[in-house]
Design an enzyme around this catalytic site. Structure first.
Site, PDB file in Angstrom:
ATOM      1  N   HIS A  86      15.256  34.040   9.730  1.00 10.44           N
ATOM      2  CA  HIS A  86      16.488  33.804   8.998  1.00 10.44           C
ATOM      3  C   HIS A  86      16.281  32.783   7.860  1.00 10.44           C
ATOM      4  O   HIS A  86      16.711  32.984   6.728  1.00 10.44           O
ATOM      5  CB  HIS A  86      17.544  33.317   9.998  1.00 10.44           C
ATOM      6  N   GLU A  91      14.313  34.364   5.161  1.00 11.94           N
ATOM      7  CA  GLU A  91      15.157  35.294   4.399  1.00 11.94           C
ATOM      8  C   GLU A  91      15.930  34.537   3.313  1.00 11.94           C
ATOM      9  O   GLU A  91      16.049  34.997   2.176  1.00 11.94           O
ATOM     10  CB  GLU A  91      16.116  36.014   5.358  1.00 11.94           C
ATOM     11  N   HIS A  92      16.461  33.369   3.675  1.00 15.05           N
ATOM     12  CA  HIS A  92      17.151  32.560   2.667  1.00 15.05           C
ATOM     13  C   HIS A  92      16.177  32.033   1.619  1.00 15.05           C
ATOM     14  O   HIS A  92      16.483  32.001   0.437  1.00 15.05           O
ATOM     15  CB  HIS A  92      17.804  31.340   3.332  1.00 15.05           C
ATOM     16  N   GLU A 111      17.206  25.057   2.872  1.00 16.83           N
ATOM     17  CA  GLU A 111      17.728  26.277   3.485  1.00 16.83           C
ATOM     18  C   GLU A 111      17.650  26.222   5.011  1.00 16.83           C
ATOM     19  O   GLU A 111      18.476  26.794   5.700  1.00 16.83           O
ATOM     20  CB  GLU A 111      16.956  27.496   2.974  1.00 16.83           C
TER      21      GLU A 111
HETATM   22 ZN   LIG Z   1      22.106  33.174   6.596  1.00 17.61          ZN
END
Ligand SMILES: [Zn+2]
Length: 1077
Positions: free
Chosen positions: A159, A162-163, A237
Site C-alpha cells: 500500500h 502504491e502511494h 506516504e
Molecule cells: Zn491509500
C-alpha cells in the site's frame, strides 16, 4: 465489510470489492451526501462477487450524482462505441512481424464477441512480461499495469509503495507527477489500487495524445520511482515520527498511516479484515496488505526498497491496453521500458499459495471501538464465512455460484436476505455473499445490530435457511427474474463511472494474475447458455441444491466472526500508541531529539516548497489547441404528450429505452420530508392488492432492467426557491416499454403503503446505514450539515440524508410500533401530494424509432395518473442554526469542514471559479492538508447553484490546524504566481472535468438535470469561454470573495471526543458539541 467503500464511492458498481485502498480520494464523493438514502455507491458495501456487482445496478437504485459533469452511465447493449458501430472502421491487431521486431511473441489471439473486441496476448521475450492488447471502437482508452505483490506481514508495504511510486520518477522528477496529471490532463480515470495480493495502476482517456502521456508517466513511475532512493517520500506516504519542538510529544504521521487508522475505526472494515484473516491463516491473505496502524511503524526503508526491486519488475507484470488506438504504438511504447530489464525470479516468489481447507470450523471474537450508547446491547455483529474451495472454480461452476448468489441475496426479495432481515434479529446484512476476486472463492453472510443473546439465533437461522433452500429449491419466477436481470445487465454492460475497458481489465486480471487464461473471464455467452439449458432441462433445484450442499452445508472451512462493541477500545488503542511514543522519546538523547525536530522541519519544508517551473515542464501536457471550443452537444427535443412536457434525447442506445418520470416535491409539507426516502423505498418494496412485494420485485426483474425512485434537491441559481423533485428511473428493452410504464404506474399507484413489519425493517436498515456513513463518510455528513445552515435546498437534503435524518430515524423506530396508522397515513399523504399529472415531466433517451414507438405507452401511462390540482407550495425558510458544530463519534481520524455562501457576498459566477477550485484542490489543499497535514484527503467544492463554497478534509489527524489551512487560502491565492504553462494545465484539467466521458443514458440524464436547474445551452457556452480565458487575475479577484469563508464561514466537524475537547480548550466554546454515536 466495507473494504471497497472508498473506491466504490469514487466510482462505480464495477469497482473491485476486495480492494484495500485507492491512492486518491476524489472530492466529488462528498456530493453524494446531497443524495439521501440508497446511493448504491455508498451503501451496497460489502464483498460480493464480480458477477453480482456487475449486475448489481438492477437491485438497487442507479443513482447518478448531482454533479452534472460526473458520468454515471450505462453502456448500450452489446456495444462498445457510443455511436452506431456500423459507421466505425474495423479494429485490427498489431502486425505479428512488427511485434516480433519489437521483442514480443504472440501467445494467442481471439475475437471476443461479448465486447466486440480483438484481443491479443503477447509475451515480452526478454523479461516474460505479459500484455493483453484489446482493440475495438471504444474511444475511452484504458491502460493498466498490474504487479503481483503478496505481503508477508501487516506493515502495509504494498500500500505504501502504491502511494510512493507516483511521487516522482526518473523522467518526471517532481514531487508528484500524479498530481500534475490530475491537474492538467483529460483523463477519464486516474488512480491506483492495492489488493490483498496485487497492485494495479490504471489510467484512461479519450484523447490519444493525452492517453500516451498518461501511459508514459505511469510506466516511468512504476519502474523508476524516486521513492526507492528518497526516504522522505517513504516517511511522508508511509510513516514517520513527527516532532516540531523537542519539548513537545512525538506523534506518528503519514498518509497511509492515517488512512488505515480511519479504516480501522470502522466496524464494517474491521469485520471484513477479521473475516479474511480468519479464512486464510496460512497464506498472504492472513495479513493486511493495506497496513495495520499498530504494525506500520515496524516497516523499514530497506524492506520497502527491497519489495520494489523484487516485485515491480516486468517479469512480474501484467499489462493491459484497450480501445481504438494503434496496437503497434502500444508495443513500441512498452518495448522502450521493458527492454531495459533482464528476467528475474519474481514470478516464482510472488505466487500465491492456496489455503488448505479446515477440518473443523473456527470462531473468532473481535472488539470494535464504540461509545457507550443507550442501546449498546444491540450492537453486536456476527458473520459466517466459508472458503468454498481449495482450487479456483471452473468458469461454469463460477457462473452457477454467481447466479446462486444473486438468487439468494441479489434483491430485497431474495430469500436469504429477506428472511434474515424479517427475523428482526438484526438491523442490516453484513458479508456480501460470494466473493471471487481472490485465488479461492468465499461466501459470507451475517447481521449487524444484533443483541448478544441473539447471536446464536442468527447463526442457526442462516444455517436453517440455507438448508431449506437446498431442500426446497427456488421459485421458478425468482429464477426467471434473476436470469433476465443477469442477461440484461451483462448485455447492457453497465460499468458505472468506470471506463468499460477498466471493468473488463479487472475481470480479466482476476484470473490472469493467478496464471490462468486472461480471455476466459471476458466470455460469458457460452457458459451462460449452458447454464440456462441445464436449468431448463434439469430444473433449478438440480442445479443449485448440490452447490449449496457442497460449498456451504457440508463445508468445514467455516470461520464465524463475532464483533463486540467496546467503549474503551478507542482510548485503549490511543493509550498504547501514546505509551509507545513516550518510550521512543525516552530512549532518545537531547541530540537525537534536536535532530528529529530538524528532520521534521526539513520534511515539512520539502513538502511545502513547490516544484520549480522547469521540473513541471517535463510532465507532458496538451495545449489549448487540443481542446474543442464548443460544449458537448446533447440532442434534446422538448415536446409534449397529452399536455405533459416530454424531453427526448435521440441517441443510439442499441434498443434500450431509458426513462425518467419527475414529480415536483415543492408542495410537500415540511414535516413530511424526512419520510420521503422511506416512502421511495416503500414504493419498490411493499406489495399491491394482488401481489406481495416478492412477486412485484420478481415481475420488475423479469420485464425490465430495473426501476428506482429517489428524491433530488438542489438550489437554483438566481432563484429563492429550490428545485426539489422525486425521480422515478427505469430502463427496459424497447419492445418492453409498455411493461416498463405499466410497472412504473403500478409502483406509484397500486403499492399499498400499509406493511408495518417491512417498514420497521426499512427504518432499522436506514439507521444502520446512516451510522455507518457517520464513521466512514463523515465529510459527507459535515458537508450536508453546513449546507443545511446556509441554504434551503441544503436543509431539505439534510432532512433526508444527514444527521437530522439519523435523529429522525431514531425517534421513528419507536413510533413505528406506537403510531403505525398515523405513519402509514403520512406515507399516503406524500403519495397524494406528489403523484400527479400536473407539474410532472418525462425524460426519454433512445434512438428516434424507439422514442416514437414508446409514445403511445407514455400516453396511456399519463392517462392513468391522477390529476390533483397543485397545492400552493408552502414557502420554506427553514435553516439549521449557523453555529459551529462538532459531531462526536468514536474514531481515530477526523473530518473537518468550513463553508460560506459566496453569492451572498456579491460574487457573480464566472467560469474561472471552476478552474480556481480545481487548482486549489490540487495545490494548496493537497499540499497542506494531505501531504504535510497527513490527512487522506483535503479539498474544496463550489456549488455553483447555491453559491456555497466549502472546504472538507477526509481521515484527517488534525482539526484546528486544518481550519488554519483553510483560512490561509485567500492569502495563497493573493500571492500566487503562475506561468502560462501552469495556467494552461489548470484550464485543460478543468475542461477534462466539464467534458467528462458519458454514455448515452448519462447524457440524457445530465440534460434532464440541466433542464430542471435552468442551465441553458447559451450559459454553457459562455461558461466554457470563461474557463478557456481564465487569467491569473481571476485567481486574485476570487481571493477577495473567499475571504468570506474565513471571516464568516460556519464550521462543522465529525471528530473524536478527545480532539474536540482539545479544540474547545484552545478556543473556548468554539464548538457546540453533539454526540452522535
Ligand atoms: Zn491509500
Amino acid at each position: 465489510m466495507e473494504r471497497a467503500t472508498l473506491l466504490r464511492a469514487i466510482s462505480s458498481s464495477s469497482s473491485p470489492s476486495v480492494l484495500v485502498s485507492a491512492r486518491f480520494f476524489s472530492r466529488s464523493t462528498h456530493r453524494l451526501s446531497r443524495l439521501p438514502r440508497r446511493h448504491r455507491l455508498i451503501l451496497n458495501a460489502g464483498r460480493s462477487s464480480l458477477f453480482r456487482r456487475h449486475i448489481g445496478l438492477v437491485s438497487a437504485a442507479s443513482r447518478p450524482s448531482l454533479h452534472l459533469k460526473k458520468h454515471f452511465s450505462n453502456f448500450s447493449v452489446q456495444s462498445v462505441a457510443t455511436s452506431n458501430p456500423q459507421s466505425a472502421p474495423e479494429a485490427l491487431g498489431a502486425d505479428d512481424s512488427v511485434a516480433e521486431k519489437l521483442g514480443f511473441e504472440k501467445v494467442s489471439e481471439e475475437f471476443i464477441e461479448e465486447c466486440k473486441s480483438r484481443a491479443v496476448l503477447y509475451k515480452h521475450k526478454k523479461t516474460g512480461a505479459e500484455i493483453m492488447s484489446v482493440s475495438n471502437e471504444d474511444e475511452n482508452k484504458v491502460f493498466g499495469i498490474v504487479f503481483r505483490t503478496p505481503p508477508k506481514d501487516s506493515t502495509g508495504i504494498p500500500h505504501i509503495l502504491e502511494h510512493s511510486v507516483l511521487c516522482g520518477s526518473r523522467k518526471y522528477p517532481l514531487k508528484e507527477p500524479f498530481v500534475e496529471l490530475l491537474k492538467g490532463s483529460l483523463h477519464t480515470f486516474l488512480n491506483a489500487f492495492t489488493y490483498p495480493d496485487r497492485t494495479c495502476y490504471p489510467v484512461a482517456s479519450t484523447n490519444t495524445k493525452d492517453f500516451y502521456n498518461l501511459v508514459d508517466v505511469y510506466l516511468d513511475a512504476v519502474f523508476f520511482p524516486k521513492c526507492v532512493n528518497d526516504i522522505k517520500t517513504f516517511q511522508q506516504e508511509g510513516w514517520h515520527y513527527e516532532l516540531n519542538d523537542p519539548s513537545e510529544d512525538i506523534t506518528y504521521k503519514g498518509v497511509v498511516f492515517n488512512e488505515m487508522k480511519g479504516v480501522y475505526s470502522q466496524p464494517d472494515s474491521i469485520l471484513g479484515r477479521a473475516s479474511q484473516q480468519a479464512l486464510f491463516p496460512d497464506n498472504a491473505y492472513g495479513v493486511d496488505s493495506g497496513g495495520d496502524p499498530e504494525v506500520i511503524p515496524k516497516l523499514t526503508f530497506e524492506e520497502f526498497k527491497e519489495f520494489h526491486r523484487k516485485y515491480y519488475h516486468p517479469s512480474n507484470a501484467r499489462i493491459w491496453f484497450y480501445g481504438d488506438d494503434d496496437p503497434t504504438e502500444r508495443l513500441r511504447i512498452l518495448s522502450e521500458y521493458l527492454d531495459m530489464f533482464e528476467a528475474n525470479s519474481a514470478p516464482e516468489e510472488s505466487k500465491i499459495d492456496s489455503q488448505k481447507l479446515f477440518s473443523e470450523p473456527i470462531r473468532v471474537v473481535e472488539k470494535y471501538p464504540a461509545t457507550e450508547a443507550v442501546d449498546s446491547k444491540k450492537k453486536h455483529m456476527v458473520c459466517l464465512n466459508w472458503l468454498l474451495s481449495e482450487t479456483p472454480l471452473d468458469l461454469e461452476t463460477e457462473l452457477a455460484v454467481g447466479f446462486l448468489d444473486h438468487l439468494m441475496m441479489g434483491t430485497p426479495a431474495s430469500p436469504l436476505r429477506k428472511i434474515l432481515l424479517e427475523s428482526g434479529l438484526g438491523e442490516a446484512i453484513v458479508g456480501g455473499g460470494v466473493q471471487d476476486e481472490l485465488l479461492q472463492p468465499q461466501f459470507s453472510i451475517g447481521l449487524k445490530g444484533v443483541s448478544e443473546d441473539d447471536i446464536q439465533k442468527v447463526e442457526e437461522l442462516i444455517m436453517s435457511t440455507l438448508k431449506k433452500l437446498a431442500d426446497e429449491g427456488f421459485d421458478s419466477d425468482a429464477v426467471e427474474a434473476s436470469m433476465n436481470t443477469i442477461e440484461f445487465s451483462l448485455r447492457e454492460n453497465n460499468t458505472g463511472s468506470f471506463p468499460r475497458g477498466l471493468a473488463l481489465m479487472l475481470r480479466s486480471v482476476g484470473k490472469w494474475i493467478y496464471d490462468m487464461d486472461p480471455f476466459e473471464p471476458l466470455k460469458y455467452q457460452e457458459p451462460l447458455k449452458a447454464l440456462k439449458a441445464r436449468i431448463a432441462n434439469e430444473g433449478s433445484k438440480a442445479v443449485f441444491a448440490p452447490l449449496i450442499e457442497k460449498f456451504i452445508l457440508n463445508n468445514r472451512h467455516l470461520a464465524t466472526i463475532e464483533m463486540q462493541p467496546d467503549p474503551d477500545k478507542a482510548s485503549r488503542d490511543e493509550a498504547i500508541e501514546k505509551k509507545n511514543l513516550e518510550n521512543v522519546k525516552a530512549s532518545m538523547t537531547p541530540e537525537d531529539l534536536a535532530e528529529l525536530a530538524r528532520a521534521t522541519h526539513e520534511l515539512k519544508l520539502k513538502q511545502e516548497t513547490p516544484d520549480p517551473p522547469e521540473a513541471l515542464k517535463c510532465v507532458p501536457c496538451l495545449s489549448l489547441q487540443d481542446i474543442p471550443k464548443k460544449p458537448m452537444h446533447i440532442p434534446t427535443e422538448v415536446g409534449d404528450i397529452n399536455g405533459i412536457k416530454v424531453l427526448k434525447h435521440d441517441l443510439f442506445t442499441n434498443d434500450v429505452l431509458y426513462a425518467e418520470v419527475v414529480f415536483n416535491m415543492s408542495s410537500l409539507k415540511q414535516e413530511l420530508l424526512p419520510l420521503v426516502p422511506l416512502f421511495c423505498q416503500s414504493l419498490l418494496e411493499m406489495g399491491t392488492k394482488d401481489m406481495d412485494f416478492v412477486q412485484l420485485n420478481q415481475l420488475i426483474g423479469r420485464k425490465t432492467g430495473g426501476i428506482s425512485v429517489y428524491p433530488f434537491t438542489s438550489s437554483v441559481r438566481g432563484k429563492k426557491d429550490p428545485c426539489s423533485h422525486i425521480i422515478v428511473r427505469g430502463k427496459a428493452m424497447s419492445e418492453r416499454s409498455e411493461d416498463l410504464f405499466n410497472l412504473v404506474n403500478c409502483v406509484l399507484q397500486d403499492v399499498q403503503l400499509t406493511d408495518q413489519k417491512r417498514f420497521r425493517q426499512f427504518v432499522s436498515q436506514s439507521k444502520a446505514r446512516m451510522e455507518n456513513r457517520l464513521r466512514g463518510s463523515g465529510h459527507g455528513i459535515a458537508a450536508a450539515r453546513m449546507d443545511a445552515k446556509l441554504n434551503i435546498a441544503g436543509w431539505i437534503s439534510e432532512q433526508m440524508g444527514g444527521l437530522s435524518y439519523l435523529e429522525f430515524l431514531r425517534s421513528l423506530e419507536k413510533r413505528v410500533d406506537e403510531d403505525w396508522p398515523e405513519i402509514s397515513a403520512s406515507l399516503e399523504e406524500i403519495r397524494k401530494t406528489l403523484i400527479s399529472k400536473s407539474d410532472c415531466l418525462i425524460n426519454l433517451t433512445a434512438d428516434g424509432k424507439n422514442l416514437e414507438n414508446s409514445e403511445k405507452h407514455i400516453s396511456n401511462f399519463l392517462d392513468m395518473l391522477p390529476n390533483t390540482s397543485p397545492v400552493a407550495s408552502i414557502p420554506l425558510s427553514a435553516r439549521l442554526s449557523p453555529v459551529n458544530e462538532a459531531i462526536v463519534v468514536p474514531t481515530q481520524v477526523n473530518y473537518v469542514g468550513k463553508a460560506a455562501n459566496l453569492f451572498d457576498t456579491g460574487y457573480k459566477l464566472k467560469g474561472s471559479a471552476y478552474v480556481i477550485s480545481k487548482y486549489l484542490n490540487n495545490t494548496w489543499l493537497w499540499d497542506r492538508v494531505r501531504v504535510s497535514g497527513g490527512a487522506y484527503g483535503g479539498f474544496c467544492d463550489f456549488d455553483t447553484h447555491s453559491g456555497v463554497f466549502s472546504y472538507l478534509s477526509y481521515r484527517d489527524p488534525n482539526l484546528l490546524k486544518t481550519l488554519d489551512v483553510y483560512d490561509g487560502t485567500n492569502n495563497f491565492l493573493k500571492e500566487l504566481e503562475m506561468d502560462d504553462d501552469a495556467l494552461t494545465k489548470a484550464i485543460i484539467g478543468t475542461i477534462g472535468d466539464v467534458d467528462a466521458y458519458q454514455l448515452p443514458d448519462a447524457k440524457g440524464y445530465s440534460s434532464l438535470l440541466r433542464y430542471l436547474l435552468g442551465v441553458t445551452e447559451e450559459e454553457r457556452r459562455v461558461r466554457r469561454e470563461e474557463i478557456l480565458s481564465t487569467r491569473l487575475n481571476d485567481f486574485k479577484e476570487f481571493a477577495d470573495f473567499i475571504e468570506a469563508v474565513k471571516d464568516k464561514g460556519v464550521v462543522v466537524v465529525v471528530a473524536s471526543p478527545d480532539d474536540v475537547d482539545a479544540a474547545n480548550k484552545l478556543r473556548p466554546n468554539f464548538f457546540e458539541v453533539k454526540k452522535a454515536l
